[in-house]
Design an enzyme around this catalytic site. Structure first.
Site, mmCIF file in Angstrom:
data_model
loop_
_atom_site.group_PDB
_atom_site.id
_atom_site.type_symbol
_atom_site.label_atom_id
_atom_site.label_comp_id
_atom_site.label_asym_id
_atom_site.label_seq_id
_atom_site.Cartn_x
_atom_site.Cartn_y
_atom_site.Cartn_z
ATOM 1 N N SER A 4 0.848 -1.189 0.000
ATOM 2 C CA SER A 4 0.000 0.000 0.000
ATOM 3 C C SER A 4 0.885 1.242 0.000
ATOM 4 O O SER A 4 2.108 1.163 0.143
ATOM 5 C CB SER A 4 -0.931 0.012 1.222
ATOM 6 N N ILE A 6 3.167 4.484 -0.482
ATOM 7 C CA ILE A 6 4.334 4.794 -1.305
ATOM 8 C C ILE A 6 4.962 3.518 -1.853
ATOM 9 O O ILE A 6 5.397 3.473 -3.012
ATOM 10 C CB ILE A 6 5.363 5.585 -0.486
ATOM 11 N N SER A 128 12.623 10.450 6.564
ATOM 12 C CA SER A 128 11.629 11.506 6.754
ATOM 13 C C SER A 128 12.314 12.744 7.307
ATOM 14 O O SER A 128 13.340 12.650 7.998
ATOM 15 C CB SER A 128 10.542 11.038 7.735
ATOM 16 N N TYR A 155 9.275 7.551 16.813
ATOM 17 C CA TYR A 155 9.208 7.614 15.357
ATOM 18 C C TYR A 155 10.329 8.500 14.812
ATOM 19 O O TYR A 155 11.033 8.127 13.866
ATOM 20 C CB TYR A 155 7.848 8.147 14.914
ATOM 21 N N LYS A 159 13.574 7.593 12.316
ATOM 22 C CA LYS A 159 13.844 8.284 11.051
ATOM 23 C C LYS A 159 15.259 8.854 11.013
ATOM 24 O O LYS A 159 15.910 8.871 9.961
ATOM 25 C CB LYS A 159 12.801 9.365 10.810
#
Length: 270
Positions: A4, A6, A128, A155, A159
């Site tokens: 799903s 990207i 990110s 998170y 990243k």
């Protein structure tokens, strides 16, 4: 992470180019459905699903073993899967840090010799701009941070680990024709937001629909790093949809990158 968002959009375009594409995903139902849809839309029958759960180091090792046994060629590894939910994995690590970094780190290491033998080859790590808020401490890698916004911090830490992983991998692979790139795909409206706190969703979801990129637009920066000619001298760099950019200072810290690598090897048992 190809079922799903990207990942699926990236796989679709690679299949359109004629590549043999392996969708490594956790859900067999979604993975098989995505592979079937891509085969149908592109006419490329060389699109396959293989099970991989990055929240389980056992699953990562099983996937790598199966892949190496069945697939003689590997020219491009795209580490795309990501989660923003809190929690702990069966291996005892925080869920975002393991899925977003440790699982990908182990997978890359297990497939590295195949990438070398098939060189020139590339590793693309979907990072990110959230790495700007990352705070990695080598002595506490894999443990959830404390505080009110611990899941968000976790998170961001993962990243930052993505950016540093690409940097250190490029350093270690100099002269092998294996190159590596970390890429921020932009602010993309994907299922990543399903893990947002309930109080934030009424604010975030309308914003995402109005202002964020769709998955195919977000995939473009990933595809550029995967396929664009002449990127080899930029191995280890951080990319956005505008090309190579300087990451935030922590993402340029070579000592931290080395400590993360060594700590990650220890955590995954390499």
């Amino acid at each position: 992470g190809g079922s799903s968002g990207i990942g699926a959009a990236t796989a679709l375009e690679l299949a359109r180019c004629g590549a043999r594409v392996i969708l490594a995903t956790r859900s067999a139902r979604r993975g098989e459905a995505a592979a079937s849809r891509i085969r149908r839309e592109t006419g490329n029958n060389e699109v396959r699903f293989m099970h991989l759960d990055l929240a389980s180091l056992r699953s990562v090792r099983a996937f790598a073993s199966t892949f190496l046994r069945q697939e003689p060629q590997l020219h491009l590894l795209i580490n795309n899967a990501g989660v923003s939910a809190g929690g702990t994995t069966e291996d005892g690590f925080s869920l975002p840090f393991q899925v977003n970094h440790l699982g990908h780190f182990l997978l890359t290491q297990l497939l590295l010799e195949r990438l070398r033998s098939c060189a020139p080859s590339r590793v693309v790590i979907v990072a990110s701009s959230a790495h700007c808020a990352g705070r990695l401490r080598p002595e506490s890698l894999g443990r959830p941070p404390s505080g009110l916004f611990s899941t968000f911090q976790d998170y961001c830490d993962s990243k930052l680990a993505n950016v540093l992983h690409a940097r250190e991998l490029a350093t270690r692979e100099q002269g092998t024709q294996v190159t590596c790139y970390a890429v921020h795909p932009g602010f993309v409206n994907t299922s990543l937001f399903r893990h947002a706190p309930l109080w934030l969703k009424p604010l975030l979801l309308p914003l995402a629909w109005l202002l964020f990129l769709d998955a195919s637009e977000g995939a473009q920066a990933v595809l550029d790093c995967a396929t664009q000619d002449g990127l080899e001298p930029l191995s280890g760099r951080y990319f956005t949809d505008c090309g190579p950019r300087l990451p935030w200072p922590a993402g340029r810290d070579d000592r931290l990158a080395r400590a993360l690598w060594e700590g990650s090897e220890r955590l995954v048992g390499l």
